[in-house]
Design a protein around this motif. Structure first.
Motif, PDB file in Angstrom:
ATOM      1  N   ASN A   1     -19.946  16.440 -11.454  1.00  0.00           N
ATOM      2  CA  ASN A   1     -19.429  17.342 -10.426  1.00  0.00           C
ATOM      3  C   ASN A   1     -18.103  16.797  -9.910  1.00  0.00           C
ATOM      4  O   ASN A   1     -18.047  15.705  -9.341  1.00  0.00           O
ATOM      5  N   LEU A   2     -17.025  17.543 -10.105  1.00  0.00           N
ATOM      6  CA  LEU A   2     -15.689  17.048  -9.766  1.00  0.00           C
ATOM      7  C   LEU A   2     -15.505  16.869  -8.258  1.00  0.00           C
ATOM      8  O   LEU A   2     -14.817  15.944  -7.822  1.00  0.00           O
ATOM      9  N   GLU A   3     -16.127  17.725  -7.452  1.00  0.00           N
ATOM     10  CA  GLU A   3     -16.025  17.585  -5.996  1.00  0.00           C
ATOM     11  C   GLU A   3     -16.657  16.275  -5.527  1.00  0.00           C
ATOM     12  O   GLU A   3     -16.136  15.603  -4.636  1.00  0.00           O
ATOM     13  N   VAL A   4     -17.784  15.933  -6.124  1.00  0.00           N
ATOM     14  CA  VAL A   4     -18.468  14.682  -5.772  1.00  0.00           C
ATOM     15  C   VAL A   4     -17.605  13.494  -6.163  1.00  0.00           C
ATOM     16  O   VAL A   4     -17.412  12.552  -5.384  1.00  0.00           O
ATOM     17  N   GLN A   5     -17.054  13.536  -7.359  1.00  0.00           N
ATOM     18  CA  GLN A   5     -16.223  12.432  -7.832  1.00  0.00           C
ATOM     19  C   GLN A   5     -14.957  12.282  -6.997  1.00  0.00           C
ATOM     20  O   GLN A   5     -14.532  11.163  -6.698  1.00  0.00           O
ATOM     21  N   LEU A   6     -14.355  13.389  -6.598  1.00  0.00           N
ATOM     22  CA  LEU A   6     -13.160  13.325  -5.746  1.00  0.00           C
ATOM     23  C   LEU A   6     -13.496  12.727  -4.385  1.00  0.00           C
ATOM     24  O   LEU A   6     -12.742  11.900  -3.858  1.00  0.00           O
ATOM     25  N   ALA A   7     -14.621  13.135  -3.814  1.00  0.00           N
ATOM     26  CA  ALA A   7     -15.036  12.605  -2.511  1.00  0.00           C
ATOM     27  C   ALA A   7     -15.257  11.090  -2.581  1.00  0.00           C
ATOM     28  O   ALA A   7     -14.853  10.352  -1.675  1.00  0.00           O
ATOM     29  N   LEU A   8     -15.873  10.637  -3.653  1.00  0.00           N
ATOM     30  CA  LEU A   8     -16.080   9.192  -3.835  1.00  0.00           C
ATOM     31  C   LEU A   8     -14.750   8.473  -4.034  1.00  0.00           C
ATOM     32  O   LEU A   8     -14.544   7.377  -3.511  1.00  0.00           O
ATOM     33  N   LEU A   9     -13.865   9.096  -4.780  1.00  0.00           N
ATOM     34  CA  LEU A   9     -12.540   8.509  -5.017  1.00  0.00           C
ATOM     35  C   LEU A   9     -11.780   8.335  -3.707  1.00  0.00           C
ATOM     36  O   LEU A   9     -11.213   7.274  -3.437  1.00  0.00           O
ATOM     37  N   LEU A  10     -11.776   9.364  -2.872  1.00  0.00           N
ATOM     38  CA  LEU A  10     -11.031   9.319  -1.616  1.00  0.00           C
ATOM     39  C   LEU A  10     -11.683   8.409  -0.577  1.00  0.00           C
ATOM     40  O   LEU A  10     -10.994   7.832   0.259  1.00  0.00           O
ATOM     41  N   LEU A  11     -13.001   8.272  -0.644  1.00  0.00           N
ATOM     42  CA  LEU A  11     -13.686   7.369   0.289  1.00  0.00           C
ATOM     43  C   LEU A  11     -13.319   5.920   0.001  1.00  0.00           C
ATOM     44  O   LEU A  11     -13.272   5.085   0.911  1.00  0.00           O
ATOM     45  N   GLY A  12     -13.010   5.633  -1.267  1.00  0.00           N
ATOM     46  CA  GLY A  12     -12.631   4.272  -1.633  1.00  0.00           C
ATOM     47  C   GLY A  12     -13.736   3.278  -1.326  1.00  0.00           C
ATOM     48  O   GLY A  12     -14.903   3.518  -1.611  1.00  0.00           O
ATOM     49  N   ARG A  13     -13.362   2.171  -0.674  1.00  0.00           N
ATOM     50  CA  ARG A  13     -14.336   1.126  -0.339  1.00  0.00           C
ATOM     51  C   ARG A  13     -14.591   1.078   1.170  1.00  0.00           C
ATOM     52  O   ARG A  13     -14.998   0.058   1.703  1.00  0.00           O
TER      53      ARG A  13
ATOM     54  N   CYS B   1     -12.235  11.481 -13.082  1.00  0.00           N
ATOM     55  CA  CYS B   1     -11.980  12.800 -12.487  1.00  0.00           C
ATOM     56  C   CYS B   1     -11.041  13.620 -13.372  1.00  0.00           C
ATOM     57  O   CYS B   1     -11.269  14.813 -13.607  1.00  0.00           O
ATOM     58  N   LEU B   2      -9.986  12.991 -13.845  1.00  0.00           N
ATOM     59  CA  LEU B   2      -9.015  13.697 -14.685  1.00  0.00           C
ATOM     60  C   LEU B   2      -9.644  14.154 -15.997  1.00  0.00           C
ATOM     61  O   LEU B   2      -9.277  15.206 -16.535  1.00  0.00           O
ATOM     62  N   SER B   3     -10.599  13.380 -16.487  1.00  0.00           N
ATOM     63  CA  SER B   3     -11.282  13.779 -17.722  1.00  0.00           C
ATOM     64  C   SER B   3     -12.174  15.007 -17.497  1.00  0.00           C
ATOM     65  O   SER B   3     -12.471  15.750 -18.434  1.00  0.00           O
ATOM     66  N   LEU B   4     -12.594  15.221 -16.239  1.00  0.00           N
ATOM     67  CA  LEU B   4     -13.441  16.371 -15.900  1.00  0.00           C
ATOM     68  C   LEU B   4     -12.630  17.599 -15.509  1.00  0.00           C
ATOM     69  O   LEU B   4     -13.118  18.733 -15.619  1.00  0.00           O
ATOM     70  N   ALA B   5     -11.402  17.388 -15.031  1.00  0.00           N
ATOM     71  CA  ALA B   5     -10.596  18.478 -14.480  1.00  0.00           C
ATOM     72  C   ALA B   5     -10.024  19.373 -15.568  1.00  0.00           C
ATOM     73  O   ALA B   5      -9.514  18.896 -16.581  1.00  0.00           O
ATOM     74  N   ASP B   6     -10.099  20.685 -15.347  1.00  0.00           N
ATOM     75  CA  ASP B   6      -9.485  21.639 -16.276  1.00  0.00           C
ATOM     76  C   ASP B   6      -7.964  21.566 -16.181  1.00  0.00           C
ATOM     77  O   ASP B   6      -7.271  21.630 -17.188  1.00  0.00           O
ATOM     78  N   ASP B   7      -7.470  21.450 -14.953  1.00  0.00           N
ATOM     79  CA  ASP B   7      -6.023  21.347 -14.713  1.00  0.00           C
ATOM     80  C   ASP B   7      -5.747  19.958 -14.152  1.00  0.00           C
ATOM     81  O   ASP B   7      -5.849  19.727 -12.954  1.00  0.00           O
ATOM     82  N   LYS B   8      -5.411  19.039 -15.023  1.00  0.00           N
ATOM     83  CA  LYS B   8      -5.223  17.642 -14.628  1.00  0.00           C
ATOM     84  C   LYS B   8      -4.070  17.475 -13.644  1.00  0.00           C
ATOM     85  O   LYS B   8      -4.147  16.695 -12.692  1.00  0.00           O
ATOM     86  N   GLN B   9      -2.985  18.205 -13.857  1.00  0.00           N
ATOM     87  CA  GLN B   9      -1.824  18.102 -12.975  1.00  0.00           C
ATOM     88  C   GLN B   9      -2.174  18.575 -11.566  1.00  0.00           C
ATOM     89  O   GLN B   9      -1.828  17.934 -10.581  1.00  0.00           O
ATOM     90  N   ALA B  10      -2.870  19.685 -11.472  1.00  0.00           N
ATOM     91  CA  ALA B  10      -3.268  20.221 -10.156  1.00  0.00           C
ATOM     92  C   ALA B  10      -4.196  19.249  -9.447  1.00  0.00           C
ATOM     93  O   ALA B  10      -4.100  19.060  -8.229  1.00  0.00           O
TER      94      ALA B  10
END
Length: 216
Positions: free
Chosen positions: A48-60, A109-118
């Protein structure tokens, strides 16, 4: 009375959907609980890309109880090297720039995203918005105070100074390629524009015509 007893945080309910867990993490002020919610969501929906983005932004940030004064736990603090390059060694600046674009979870995340640039633009915009809010607007050293109060009408001119530093240093970073330089600079310009109600007059003056044209 147990003055020094740690507050117990709520446990993650077992019956929550992925969407509910994402919402719970978003509204929680406790990064440890938010991380627990996102971990549960990731187990349920690892792609799920939303879950992965949320984890990415939360960082440590969920580690802050063990390292309360370490700003680097905040993901957006990676941009601090562009505001204050003098505080870091060349190796540290290189490492920050590398993590900004080569973080393992970002690559997933980029591997999951349809539009990597966006997706990349969204990620950098979220970081820039957070950095503006916490480390520029939230730092009293950026705005002089009169009798303990900042002059609200002049805040955007004060905040334009560190914002211009970040944009200029991003555009001249030897550790980013040209595309990455512009992505960071544009994202931060848009974050400033958004949080200053589109008032970029002072920032544009500091940047000059050539940089403003490059950001268009």
């Amino acid at each position: 009375m147990p003055w020094f007893q740690k507050k117990s945080r709520p446990s993650v309910p077992n019956d929550m959907t992925v969407m509910e867990l994402l919402h719970e993490a978003k509204i929680s002020k406790d990064p440890v609980y938010a991380y627990a919610c996102l971990e549960r969501a990731e187990i349920m929906a690892p792609e799920n890309l939303e879950v992965q983005l949320a984890l990415l932004l939360l960082g440590r940030l969920h580690e802050r109880e063990r390292k309360p004064a370490e700003y680097s736990l905040i993901k957006s603090y990676l941009l601090n090297g562009f505001e204050h390059p003098e505080k870091y060694t060349e190796a540290e600046l290189r490492l920050q720039s590398h993590e900004l674009f080569n973080d393992k979870r970002l690559q997933y995340c980029l591997s999951l995203a349809d539009d990597k640039q966006a997706f990349l633009e969204k990620y950098l915009n979220e970081l820039s918005q957070e950095y503006m809010h916490i480390f520029i607007q939230g730092d009293s050293s950026h705005a002089p105070r009169v009798f303990g109060f900042s002059i609200k009408s002049q805040l955007q001119s004060y905040f334009a100074i560190p914002a211009a530093d970040i944009i200029r240093n991003a555009l001249s970073s030897p550790f980013l390629n040209e595309q990455q330089q512009r992505l960071v600079a544009r994202s931060f310009y848009k974050a400033f524009q958004s949080q200053m109600n589109s008032n970029t007059q002072d920032l544009d003056k500091l940047l000059g015509a050539e940089i403003c044209r490059a950001l268009a």
